[in-house]
Design an enzyme around this catalytic site. Sequence first.
Site, mmCIF file in Angstrom:
data_model
loop_
_atom_site.group_PDB
_atom_site.id
_atom_site.type_symbol
_atom_site.label_atom_id
_atom_site.label_comp_id
_atom_site.label_asym_id
_atom_site.label_seq_id
_atom_site.Cartn_x
_atom_site.Cartn_y
_atom_site.Cartn_z
ATOM 1 N N HIS A 231 -17.178 46.344 -19.416
ATOM 2 C CA HIS A 231 -16.691 47.648 -19.884
ATOM 3 C C HIS A 231 -17.428 48.052 -21.160
ATOM 4 O O HIS A 231 -17.852 49.193 -21.319
ATOM 5 C CB HIS A 231 -15.185 47.600 -20.191
ATOM 6 C CG HIS A 231 -14.310 47.398 -18.990
ATOM 7 N ND1 HIS A 231 -13.326 46.430 -18.936
ATOM 8 C CD2 HIS A 231 -14.242 48.055 -17.811
ATOM 9 C CE1 HIS A 231 -12.706 46.502 -17.770
ATOM 10 N NE2 HIS A 231 -13.242 47.474 -17.062
ATOM 11 N N LYS B 290 -1.988 49.204 -9.386
ATOM 12 C CA LYS B 290 -2.144 47.838 -9.905
ATOM 13 C C LYS B 290 -0.923 47.428 -10.713
ATOM 14 O O LYS B 290 -0.256 48.283 -11.295
ATOM 15 C CB LYS B 290 -3.386 47.751 -10.824
ATOM 16 C CG LYS B 290 -4.715 47.958 -10.115
ATOM 17 C CD LYS B 290 -5.848 47.892 -11.141
ATOM 18 C CE LYS B 290 -7.202 48.110 -10.493
ATOM 19 N NZ LYS B 290 -8.281 48.251 -11.504
ATOM 20 N N ARG C 179 -20.922 48.428 -10.289
ATOM 21 C CA ARG C 179 -21.503 47.078 -10.387
ATOM 22 C C ARG C 179 -22.267 46.686 -9.131
ATOM 23 O O ARG C 179 -23.320 46.091 -9.176
ATOM 24 C CB ARG C 179 -20.396 46.039 -10.623
ATOM 25 C CG ARG C 179 -19.748 46.116 -11.965
ATOM 26 C CD ARG C 179 -18.471 45.337 -11.992
ATOM 27 N NE ARG C 179 -17.516 45.868 -11.025
ATOM 28 C CZ ARG C 179 -16.257 45.506 -10.922
ATOM 29 N NH1 ARG C 179 -15.783 44.571 -11.700
ATOM 30 N NH2 ARG C 179 -15.466 46.060 -10.026
ATOM 31 N N SER D 191 -11.975 42.462 -14.542
ATOM 32 C CA SER D 191 -10.783 42.108 -15.329
ATOM 33 C C SER D 191 -9.925 41.109 -14.570
ATOM 34 O O SER D 191 -9.388 40.160 -15.147
ATOM 35 C CB SER D 191 -9.950 43.355 -15.628
ATOM 36 O OG SER D 191 -10.658 44.224 -16.455
HETATM 37 O O1 PNS Z 1 -10.071 50.752 -14.131
HETATM 38 P P1 PNS Z 1 -9.498 51.325 -12.864
HETATM 39 O O2 PNS Z 1 -8.116 50.774 -12.640
HETATM 40 O O3 PNS Z 1 -10.411 51.118 -11.676
HETATM 41 O O4 PNS Z 1 -9.399 52.899 -13.118
HETATM 42 C C1 PNS Z 1 -8.912 53.775 -12.136
HETATM 43 C C2 PNS Z 1 -8.421 55.080 -12.789
HETATM 44 C C3 PNS Z 1 -7.364 54.764 -13.823
HETATM 45 C C4 PNS Z 1 -9.586 55.764 -13.448
HETATM 46 C C5 PNS Z 1 -7.839 55.996 -11.646
HETATM 47 O O5 PNS Z 1 -6.840 55.297 -10.976
HETATM 48 C C6 PNS Z 1 -7.275 57.297 -12.223
HETATM 49 O O6 PNS Z 1 -8.024 58.207 -12.528
HETATM 50 N N1 PNS Z 1 -5.938 57.357 -12.381
HETATM 51 C C7 PNS Z 1 -5.269 58.550 -12.886
HETATM 52 C C8 PNS Z 1 -4.503 59.257 -11.774
HETATM 53 C C9 PNS Z 1 -5.430 60.110 -10.929
HETATM 54 O O7 PNS Z 1 -6.065 61.036 -11.399
HETATM 55 N N2 PNS Z 1 -5.519 59.733 -9.635
HETATM 56 C C10 PNS Z 1 -6.411 60.403 -8.704
HETATM 57 C C11 PNS Z 1 -7.811 59.813 -8.801
HETATM 58 S S1 PNS Z 1 -8.856 60.538 -7.642
#
Ligand code: PNS
Length: 163
Positions: A20, A44, A93, A131
Site C-alpha cells: 500500500h 470483509k 498486483r 493484508s
Molecule cells: O482495500 P479493498 O477492501 O479492496 O477496497 C475496496 C473498496 C473499499 C475501495 C470498495 O469496496 C469501495 O469502494 N467501497 C465503498 C462502497 C462502494 O462504493 N461500493 C461500490 C464499489 S463499485
Amino acid sequence: MNRNFSAAYPGSFDPPTNGHLDIIIRASNLFSKIIVAVTDNINKRHTFTLQERIDLLRESVANLKNVEVLPFSGLLADYLEKINSFVVIRGLRALSDFEYEFQMALMNRKLNKKIETIFLTPDQSYTFLSSSMVKEISMLGGSTKSFVPKCVELELKKRFGNR
Ligand code: PNS
C-alpha cells in the site's frame, strides 16, 4: 507532477502493508495531493477498527507532505463528489486482481461518469503481498517485519504476540 490535481486512493487497509505504502508514494509523485480514503469494506470482516487503520496509515505516511488520510462511509462515488476529486488510484498486483478491479472501475464510472480509475503497479517485490496474508503470518507466529511499516508490525505483535 500533475499540478493542483488530486487523487483518492480508497481501500480498507486492514492493515496497511508496504505494498500500500509503495502505491501511495508512487501516487504522491504523480499528483499534487493524495487522499487515502479509508472505509469499511462491507464484504470483509475487519481485524482492525476504522480508527486503528487510520491511525496506522497516518503514522506510516507522516513523512509524505501531500498525503492526507481520511475516513469515508457509503459509496465511493458519492464521497468523490463531496471532496471534488474524481481520480481513483488502485494498485494492481497480478492478473488475479484484474477482474474485481475492472468491475469496480466500470461500476464507479457508471455511478458517476467523471470518475477515472488509474491502476498503479507496486514494486515487483510486493506483488505477492496482501493484508490477509500478513495477518495469517502474524496469527501463526511468523514475522511480518519485511512486509509492513514498523507501527503495523508492532500492532500485529501486540495483537497476536508473534515474533
Ligand atoms: O482495500 P479493498 O477492501 O479492496 O477496497 C475496496 C473498496 C473499499 C475501495 C470498495 O469496496 C469501495 O469502494 N467501497 C465503498 C462502497 C462502494 O462504493 N461500493 C461500490 C464499489 S463499485
